[in-house]
Design a protein around this motif. Structure first.
Motif, PDB file in Angstrom:
ATOM      1  N   ALA A  15     -36.520  13.652 -39.856  1.00  0.00           N
ATOM      2  CA  ALA A  15     -36.225  13.034 -41.148  1.00  0.00           C
ATOM      3  C   ALA A  15     -37.088  11.797 -41.381  1.00  0.00           C
ATOM      4  CB  ALA A  15     -34.739  12.670 -41.219  1.00  0.00           C
ATOM      5  N   ILE A  16     -37.274  10.986 -40.335  1.00  0.00           N
ATOM      6  CA  ILE A  16     -38.146   9.808 -40.463  1.00  0.00           C
ATOM      7  C   ILE A  16     -39.577  10.244 -40.739  1.00  0.00           C
ATOM      8  CG2 ILE A  16     -39.146   7.853 -39.212  1.00  0.00           C
ATOM      9  CD1 ILE A  16     -36.484   7.564 -37.748  1.00  0.00           C
ATOM     10  N   ARG A  17     -40.029  11.293 -40.057  1.00  0.00           N
ATOM     11  CA  ARG A  17     -41.383  11.803 -40.278  1.00  0.00           C
ATOM     12  C   ARG A  17     -41.543  12.308 -41.716  1.00  0.00           C
ATOM     13  NH1 ARG A  17     -41.395  15.197 -36.521  1.00  0.00           N
ATOM     14  NH2 ARG A  17     -42.514  14.000 -34.908  1.00  0.00           N
ATOM     15  N   PHE A 287     -36.632   1.626 -37.791  1.00  0.00           N
ATOM     16  CA  PHE A 287     -35.249   1.306 -37.426  1.00  0.00           C
ATOM     17  C   PHE A 287     -34.341   1.287 -38.650  1.00  0.00           C
ATOM     18  CE2 PHE A 287     -37.517  -0.452 -33.712  1.00  0.00           C
ATOM     19  CZ  PHE A 287     -36.814   0.199 -32.713  1.00  0.00           C
ATOM     20  N   ALA A 288     -34.868   0.847 -39.797  1.00  0.00           N
ATOM     21  CA  ALA A 288     -34.063   0.844 -41.018  1.00  0.00           C
ATOM     22  C   ALA A 288     -33.711   2.272 -41.438  1.00  0.00           C
ATOM     23  CB  ALA A 288     -34.820   0.138 -42.142  1.00  0.00           C
ATOM     24  N   LEU A 289     -34.682   3.170 -41.345  1.00  0.00           N
ATOM     25  CA  LEU A 289     -34.427   4.575 -41.688  1.00  0.00           C
ATOM     26  C   LEU A 289     -33.420   5.193 -40.732  1.00  0.00           C
ATOM     27  CD1 LEU A 289     -38.081   5.670 -42.509  1.00  0.00           C
ATOM     28  CD2 LEU A 289     -36.149   5.680 -44.107  1.00  0.00           C
ATOM     29  N   ALA A 290     -33.570   4.894 -39.440  1.00  0.00           N
ATOM     30  CA  ALA A 290     -32.617   5.417 -38.462  1.00  0.00           C
ATOM     31  C   ALA A 290     -31.211   4.907 -38.748  1.00  0.00           C
ATOM     32  CB  ALA A 290     -33.050   5.031 -37.048  1.00  0.00           C
ATOM     33  N   LEU A 291     -31.103   3.640 -39.150  1.00  0.00           N
ATOM     34  CA  LEU A 291     -29.804   3.052 -39.475  1.00  0.00           C
ATOM     35  C   LEU A 291     -29.177   3.753 -40.676  1.00  0.00           C
ATOM     36  CD1 LEU A 291     -27.677   0.841 -39.038  1.00  0.00           C
ATOM     37  CD2 LEU A 291     -29.056  -0.661 -40.506  1.00  0.00           C
ATOM     38  N   VAL A 292     -29.963   3.957 -41.729  1.00  0.00           N
ATOM     39  CA  VAL A 292     -29.448   4.642 -42.917  1.00  0.00           C
ATOM     40  C   VAL A 292     -29.041   6.076 -42.587  1.00  0.00           C
ATOM     41  CG1 VAL A 292     -30.065   5.515 -45.200  1.00  0.00           C
ATOM     42  CG2 VAL A 292     -30.763   3.212 -44.520  1.00  0.00           C
ATOM     43  N   SER A 297     -24.243  12.098 -43.659  1.00  0.00           N
ATOM     44  CA  SER A 297     -23.812  13.353 -43.060  1.00  0.00           C
ATOM     45  C   SER A 297     -25.001  14.253 -42.799  1.00  0.00           C
ATOM     46  CB  SER A 297     -22.825  14.066 -43.994  1.00  0.00           C
ATOM     47  OG  SER A 297     -22.610  15.398 -43.586  1.00  0.00           O
ATOM     48  N   LYS A 298     -24.906  15.076 -41.742  1.00  0.00           N
ATOM     49  CA  LYS A 298     -25.991  16.019 -41.460  1.00  0.00           C
ATOM     50  C   LYS A 298     -26.100  17.082 -42.549  1.00  0.00           C
ATOM     51  CE  LYS A 298     -23.208  19.044 -38.479  1.00  0.00           C
ATOM     52  NZ  LYS A 298     -23.100  19.634 -37.128  1.00  0.00           N
ATOM     53  N   ARG A 299     -25.077  17.173 -43.403  1.00  0.00           N
ATOM     54  CA  ARG A 299     -25.119  18.117 -44.525  1.00  0.00           C
ATOM     55  C   ARG A 299     -25.713  17.475 -45.782  1.00  0.00           C
ATOM     56  NH1 ARG A 299     -20.169  19.053 -42.030  1.00  0.00           N
ATOM     57  NH2 ARG A 299     -19.892  21.171 -41.224  1.00  0.00           N
ATOM     58  N   SER A 300     -26.090  16.204 -45.678  1.00  0.00           N
ATOM     59  CA  SER A 300     -26.660  15.505 -46.828  1.00  0.00           C
ATOM     60  C   SER A 300     -27.920  16.202 -47.315  1.00  0.00           C
ATOM     61  CB  SER A 300     -26.976  14.059 -46.444  1.00  0.00           C
ATOM     62  OG  SER A 300     -27.793  13.446 -47.408  1.00  0.00           O
ATOM     63  N   VAL A 301     -28.009  16.399 -48.630  1.00  0.00           N
ATOM     64  CA  VAL A 301     -29.191  17.041 -49.214  1.00  0.00           C
ATOM     65  C   VAL A 301     -30.430  16.195 -48.954  1.00  0.00           C
ATOM     66  CG1 VAL A 301     -30.270  17.790 -51.370  1.00  0.00           C
ATOM     67  CG2 VAL A 301     -27.818  18.185 -50.995  1.00  0.00           C
ATOM     68  N   LEU A 302     -30.268  14.871 -49.025  1.00  0.00           N
ATOM     69  CA  LEU A 302     -31.402  13.968 -48.818  1.00  0.00           C
ATOM     70  C   LEU A 302     -31.924  14.072 -47.390  1.00  0.00           C
ATOM     71  CD1 LEU A 302     -33.059  11.778 -50.273  1.00  0.00           C
ATOM     72  CD2 LEU A 302     -31.476  10.083 -49.319  1.00  0.00           C
ATOM     73  N   VAL A 303     -31.008  14.065 -46.421  1.00  0.00           N
ATOM     74  CA  VAL A 303     -31.416  14.185 -45.021  1.00  0.00           C
ATOM     75  C   VAL A 303     -32.101  15.514 -44.780  1.00  0.00           C
ATOM     76  CG1 VAL A 303     -30.600  14.310 -42.638  1.00  0.00           C
ATOM     77  CG2 VAL A 303     -29.597  12.646 -44.193  1.00  0.00           C
ATOM     78  N   SER A 304     -31.532  16.586 -45.312  1.00  0.00           N
ATOM     79  CA  SER A 304     -32.106  17.918 -45.119  1.00  0.00           C
ATOM     80  C   SER A 304     -33.496  18.028 -45.721  1.00  0.00           C
ATOM     81  CB  SER A 304     -31.178  18.979 -45.736  1.00  0.00           C
ATOM     82  OG  SER A 304     -29.920  18.977 -45.104  1.00  0.00           O
ATOM     83  N   ALA A 305     -33.686  17.395 -46.879  1.00  0.00           N
ATOM     84  CA  ALA A 305     -34.992  17.444 -47.534  1.00  0.00           C
ATOM     85  C   ALA A 305     -36.050  16.714 -46.718  1.00  0.00           C
ATOM     86  CB  ALA A 305     -34.897  16.840 -48.935  1.00  0.00           C
TER      87      ALA A 305
END
Length: 403
Positions: A15-17, A287-292, A297-305
């Motif tokens: 996700a960070i990448r 670290f800020a991205l990891a914190l957010v 949730s792992k089901r978050s559309v944003l995280v999945s994208a």
């Protein structure tokens, strides 16, 4: 995120990448729009006041702070990949060397055939250097990274003023680039890219730069290897305290340093603040991205994208070049230097959004992107892109107890 590991992958790293690739596209949009040297000579493109302000903002919060994140993640993934190879009783040196050679080949094709802003070649070359560090203790890696970072910032002290001749040469180069890139054919653009050099560097200076460049690039790679060794980002919820402290220190420090450099470009210290600030801000972003992400949730559309784009980062990176050169160069729509920085930023968001949607759909059917699949096939010498099954498991003491 209750569970970060998906197979051998660490989702938060993907996700960070993926988010990092958005920052890289926004930064590269300046090069696509104005050229590698033209982005520093914006006054020749008759910018609006909004473009000038936007340019300053992007130089502070984006430029020079997302590429280091990719370096960090490259080092992180290198350590994880080596560990995976050792567990399968495969020789990591040979497999990783093949991987680096393919990155070099892809980088050469990318830079010769499409665009002057390639990074894959440098990553491939750096990979061989990193083999010397991948088994070192995290403490050793961090010390080396800090020493090299200080050296890198120190070498940036001072300001070199251009002579009238040099300024004239640069202005002429940018004026010509506007004509060639904006209206030239593929052959004309390629010829210009290969033959024209506004810096007029002697061959000896180029050789020296080639030898010194790895020292400038090395710190973030080393920090990434150390982070993988310490298993940071494996369990973001448990590591939130570290993320909070690192974000609170690194993010404002990096922004402050880069702001000083941008607001006082004539100062002899501007290069020091810019170099140090770029790296500190990159670490702050990580670290800020990891914190957010640890709160989503792992089901978050944003995280999945973001995760999907990160898993296909190389394919998406190369496709960004194909799309943008087609839009801005003369053999395509010829928008070079025409749409402005604000519209370029909005265009970057649009391109990235389309890539995120298409990548998410593609990964529902396939495990990898096309370039990632080719890279795996060559790395493992396997048509299915998977490492050969091992008959015994070898314990490498260097994986958990580095020397």
């Amino acid at each position: 995120m209750n569970q970060i590991d998906t197979g051998n992958r660490i989702r938060v790293i993907d996700a960070i990448r993926g988010f990092c690739l958005l920052g890289i596209l926004i930064a590269n949009m300046l090069i696509f729009q104005y050229g590698m040297f033209g982005q520093g000579e914006l006054q020749q493109f008759n910018p609006t006041s909004m473009d000038t302000i936007s340019h300053h903002v992007l130089k502070i919060i984006v430029e020079g702070s997302f590429m280091p994140i990719f370096m960090f993640l490259f080092g992180y993934s290198l350590y994880k990949l080596r560990g995976s190879l050792v567990k399968r009783n495969l020789k990591p040196g040979w497999a990783l060397s093949r991987r680096f050679l393919m990155l070099i080949a892809l980088g050469l094709m990318h830079s010769f055939l499409l665009w002057e802003g390639d990074i894959l070649l440098a990553y491939g070359v750096m990979g061989f250097t990193l083999l010397l560090f991948v088994k070192r203790k995290p403490k050793t890696l961090i010390i080396w990274g800090i020493i090299l970072s200080i050296l890198m910032a120190g070498l940036s002290y001072g300001i070199e003023k251009k002579t009238v001749k040099e300024e004239t040469r640069m202005q002429e180069y940018v004026a010509t680039s506007m004509e060639v890139y904006g209206g030239g054919t593929y052959q004309e653009i390629a010829k210009f890219r290969f033959n024209e050099d506004p810096l007029d560097l002697p061959s000896g200076a180029i050789i020296i730069v080639m030898f010194i460049a790895p020292l400038f690039l090395l710190p973030m790679f080393l920090f990434g290897i150390a982070a993988a060794n310490k298993q940071w980002f494996h369990n973001p919820r448990r590591e939130r305290r570290r993320y909070v402290w690192a974000t609170a220190i690194l993010l404002p420090l990096g922004l402050t340093f880069k702001s000083i450099a941008e607001l006082q470009p004539e100062s002899a210290w501007s290069g020091v603040f810019l170099t140090a600030g770029g790296q500190l801000l990159a670490l702050g972003y990580i670290f800020a991205l990891a914190l957010v992400l640890s709160h989503l949730s792992k089901r978050s559309v944003l995280v999945s994208a973001f995760e999907a784009v990160g898993r296909m980062s190389m394919t998406n990176y190369l496709m960004q070049t194909v799309i943008c050169t087609t839009l801005f160069y003369g053999y395509g729509l010829g928008w070079f230097g025409q749409i402005g920085i604000v519209n370029g930023f909005l265009l970057a968001l649009l391109i990235y959004t389309v890539q995120a949607v298409l990548t998410s759909l593609l990964l529902r059917r396939f495990k990898n992107g096309p370039i990632e699949r080719l890279l795996r096939m060559w790395t493992y010498l396997s048509l299915n892109g998977k490492p050969r099954a091992s008959h015994k498991v070898v314990h490498d003491p260097n994986l958990n107890t580095p020397v």
